[in-house]
Design a protein around this motif. Structure first.
Motif, PDB file in Angstrom:
ATOM      1  N   VAL A  90       0.849  -1.200   0.000  1.00 33.72           N
ATOM      2  CA  VAL A  90       0.000   0.000   0.000  1.00 33.72           C
ATOM      3  C   VAL A  90       0.882   1.246   0.000  1.00 33.72           C
ATOM      4  N   GLU A  91       1.942   1.210   0.800  1.00 32.85           N
ATOM      5  CA  GLU A  91       2.851   2.352   0.863  1.00 32.85           C
ATOM      6  C   GLU A  91       3.502   2.625  -0.497  1.00 32.85           C
ATOM      7  N   ARG A  92       3.905   1.568  -1.206  1.00 31.11           N
ATOM      8  CA  ARG A  92       4.503   1.745  -2.542  1.00 31.11           C
ATOM      9  C   ARG A  92       3.506   2.380  -3.501  1.00 31.11           C
ATOM     10  N   GLU A  93       2.275   1.925  -3.465  1.00 29.07           N
ATOM     11  CA  GLU A  93       1.235   2.495  -4.340  1.00 29.07           C
ATOM     12  C   GLU A  93       0.990   3.960  -4.015  1.00 29.07           C
ATOM     13  N   LEU A  94       1.004   4.278  -2.732  1.00 28.31           N
ATOM     14  CA  LEU A  94       0.780   5.665  -2.322  1.00 28.31           C
ATOM     15  C   LEU A  94       1.908   6.573  -2.798  1.00 28.31           C
ATOM     16  N   GLU A  95       3.128   6.065  -2.792  1.00 26.45           N
ATOM     17  CA  GLU A  95       4.268   6.858  -3.246  1.00 26.45           C
ATOM     18  C   GLU A  95       4.063   7.333  -4.686  1.00 26.45           C
ATOM     19  N   LEU A  96       3.405   6.502  -5.476  1.00 26.83           N
ATOM     20  CA  LEU A  96       3.205   6.815  -6.884  1.00 26.83           C
ATOM     21  C   LEU A  96       1.940   7.613  -7.158  1.00 26.83           C
ATOM     22  N   SER A  97       0.949   7.520  -6.272  1.00 32.24           N
ATOM     23  CA  SER A  97      -0.366   8.047  -6.632  1.00 32.24           C
ATOM     24  C   SER A  97      -0.842   9.270  -5.863  1.00 32.24           C
ATOM     25  N   VAL A  98      -0.164   9.664  -4.791  1.00 31.43           N
ATOM     26  CA  VAL A  98      -0.655  10.814  -4.027  1.00 31.43           C
ATOM     27  C   VAL A  98       0.458  11.835  -3.783  1.00 31.43           C
ATOM     28  N   ARG A  99       0.040  13.039  -3.421  1.00 32.50           N
ATOM     29  CA  ARG A  99       1.000  14.114  -3.128  1.00 32.50           C
ATOM     30  C   ARG A  99       1.724  13.853  -1.819  1.00 32.50           C
ATOM     31  N   GLU A 100       2.866  14.495  -1.642  1.00 32.72           N
ATOM     32  CA  GLU A 100       3.677  14.328  -0.431  1.00 32.72           C
ATOM     33  C   GLU A 100       2.881  14.697   0.821  1.00 32.72           C
ATOM     34  N   GLU A 101       2.091  15.743   0.761  1.00 35.38           N
ATOM     35  CA  GLU A 101       1.283  16.166   1.908  1.00 35.38           C
ATOM     36  C   GLU A 101       0.343  15.037   2.357  1.00 35.38           C
ATOM     37  N   THR A 102      -0.265  14.368   1.402  1.00 31.98           N
ATOM     38  CA  THR A 102      -1.159  13.253   1.709  1.00 31.98           C
ATOM     39  C   THR A 102      -0.369  12.082   2.281  1.00 31.98           C
ATOM     40  N   ARG A 103       0.787  11.792   1.716  1.00 35.44           N
ATOM     41  CA  ARG A 103       1.626  10.698   2.227  1.00 35.44           C
ATOM     42  C   ARG A 103       2.020  10.953   3.677  1.00 35.44           C
ATOM     43  N   GLU A 104       2.375  12.195   3.999  1.00 34.85           N
ATOM     44  CA  GLU A 104       2.768  12.520   5.373  1.00 34.85           C
ATOM     45  C   GLU A 104       1.610  12.314   6.341  1.00 34.85           C
ATOM     46  N   GLN A 105       0.408  12.683   5.925  1.00 35.89           N
ATOM     47  CA  GLN A 105      -0.759  12.482   6.786  1.00 35.89           C
ATOM     48  C   GLN A 105      -1.047  11.000   6.985  1.00 35.89           C
ATOM     49  N   ILE A 106      -0.877  10.217   5.955  1.00 39.52           N
ATOM     50  CA  ILE A 106      -1.141   8.775   6.052  1.00 39.52           C
ATOM     51  C   ILE A 106      -0.112   8.106   6.952  1.00 39.52           C
ATOM     52  N   ARG A 107       1.105   8.625   6.969  1.00 42.60           N
ATOM     53  CA  ARG A 107       2.153   8.041   7.815  1.00 42.60           C
ATOM     54  C   ARG A 107       1.888   8.283   9.300  1.00 42.60           C
ATOM     55  N   LYS A 108       1.092   9.314   9.630  1.00 41.80           N
ATOM     56  CA  LYS A 108       0.747   9.574  11.026  1.00 41.80           C
ATOM     57  C   LYS A 108      -0.390   8.645  11.432  1.00 41.80           C
ATOM     58  N   SER A 109      -0.262   8.080  12.598  1.00 42.51           N
ATOM     59  CA  SER A 109      -1.341   7.216  13.089  1.00 42.51           C
ATOM     60  C   SER A 109      -2.532   8.085  13.493  1.00 42.51           C
ATOM     61  N   LEU A 110      -3.688   7.476  13.541  1.00 41.80           N
ATOM     62  CA  LEU A 110      -4.871   8.176  14.028  1.00 41.80           C
ATOM     63  C   LEU A 110      -4.638   8.614  15.465  1.00 41.80           C
ATOM     64  N   PHE A 111      -3.971   7.779  16.245  1.00 37.08           N
ATOM     65  CA  PHE A 111      -3.633   8.111  17.624  1.00 37.08           C
ATOM     66  C   PHE A 111      -2.839   9.419  17.671  1.00 37.08           C
ATOM     67  N   GLU A 112      -1.799   9.524  16.833  1.00 34.47           N
ATOM     68  CA  GLU A 112      -0.973  10.732  16.827  1.00 34.47           C
ATOM     69  C   GLU A 112      -1.795  11.946  16.412  1.00 34.47           C
ATOM     70  N   ARG A 113      -2.619  11.798  15.395  1.00 36.33           N
ATOM     71  CA  ARG A 113      -3.453  12.925  14.961  1.00 36.33           C
ATOM     72  C   ARG A 113      -4.410  13.357  16.062  1.00 36.33           C
ATOM     73  N   LEU A 114      -5.009  12.397  16.749  1.00 37.12           N
ATOM     74  CA  LEU A 114      -5.919  12.742  17.850  1.00 37.12           C
ATOM     75  C   LEU A 114      -5.156  13.382  19.011  1.00 37.12           C
ATOM     76  N   PHE A 115      -3.964  12.864  19.295  1.00 34.81           N
ATOM     77  CA  PHE A 115      -3.130  13.420  20.362  1.00 34.81           C
ATOM     78  C   PHE A 115      -2.833  14.898  20.084  1.00 34.81           C
ATOM     79  N   LEU A 116      -2.431  15.200  18.859  1.00 34.35           N
ATOM     80  CA  LEU A 116      -2.142  16.587  18.488  1.00 34.35           C
ATOM     81  C   LEU A 116      -3.414  17.432  18.476  1.00 34.35           C
ATOM     82  N   HIS A 117      -4.508  16.842  18.039  1.00 34.72           N
ATOM     83  CA  HIS A 117      -5.781  17.573  17.975  1.00 34.72           C
ATOM     84  C   HIS A 117      -6.275  17.974  19.367  1.00 34.72           C
ATOM     85  N   VAL A 118      -6.207  17.058  20.339  1.00 30.54           N
ATOM     86  CA  VAL A 118      -6.692  17.410  21.674  1.00 30.54           C
ATOM     87  C   VAL A 118      -5.800  18.452  22.340  1.00 30.54           C
TER      88      VAL A 118
END
Length: 182
Positions: A90-118
């Motif tokens: 999945v990671e290889r496919e993402l490297e080819l099909s999405v922008r760097e900004e999207t790849r960086e968001q996908i690399r963050k876990s939901l836990f990390e995103r929620l941690f930063l959000h709270v």
């Protein structure tokens, strides 16, 4: 009355606690498995849902137990220590099909995103929704200080490693040195 019950009828008290306390344990995906649905109704909610190692969980898997919470979700984990992993294909496919900004968001876990959000929410409304542990007893204080400084200090999340733990038998290694035999 409770003290008397504890003294005079510990078996009866234990029976009451077991009968009126419901604690179920499952993996994220098992929370909606056929077996769990057999035990519970399909739309049951729990007052509290606790997910351990939540930083490692795939976001879609993590949403499964979170969706069962009626009141409180407690996510336990450490995105700095054990981040989630993506499937290599999945990671290889993402490297080819999405922008760097999207790849960086996908690399963050939901836990990390929620941690930063709270943390962001707290800066807006003053309500603290997160807790980080500030003292560790699981490793030698020298190692604990190194880990704290190297991985957590820059994020204002440094923790203590109390002195005295180095003389505990659990840290004995038999290799000599300044902490041997203390």
């Amino acid at each position: 009355q409770l003290v008397q019950d504890l003294k005079n009828d510990p078996a009866g008290l234990r029976d009451a606690v077991e009968r009126y306390t419901v604690v179920l344990a499952a993996t994220c995906q098992q929370a909606v498995s056929d077996r769990m649905v057999d035990v519970l109704s399909d739309d049951v909610e729990f007052e509290n849902v606790i997910v351990d190692e939540a930083a490692r969980a795939n976001p879609l898997d993590l949403l499964i137990p979170m969706s069962r919470a009626a009141r409180r979700i407690i996510l336990v984990g450490d995105h700095r220590q054990l981040p989630h992993l993506l499937e290599p294909e999945v990671e290889r496919e993402l490297e080819l099909s999405v922008r760097e900004e999207t790849r960086e968001q996908i690399r963050k876990s939901l836990f990390e995103r929620l941690f930063l959000h709270v943390k962001t929410l707290e800066s807006q409304d003053g309500i603290k929704r997160w807790v980080t542990l500030d003292t560790q007893y699981r490793m030698h204080p020298v190692l604990g200080s190194f880990v704290s400084d190297a991985f957590y200090k820059a994020h204002n999340e440094a923790f203590l490693s109390p002195p005295g733990a180095e003389s505990s038998p659990q840290f004995a290694h038999g290799l000599g040195g300044p902490y041997e035999g203390k």
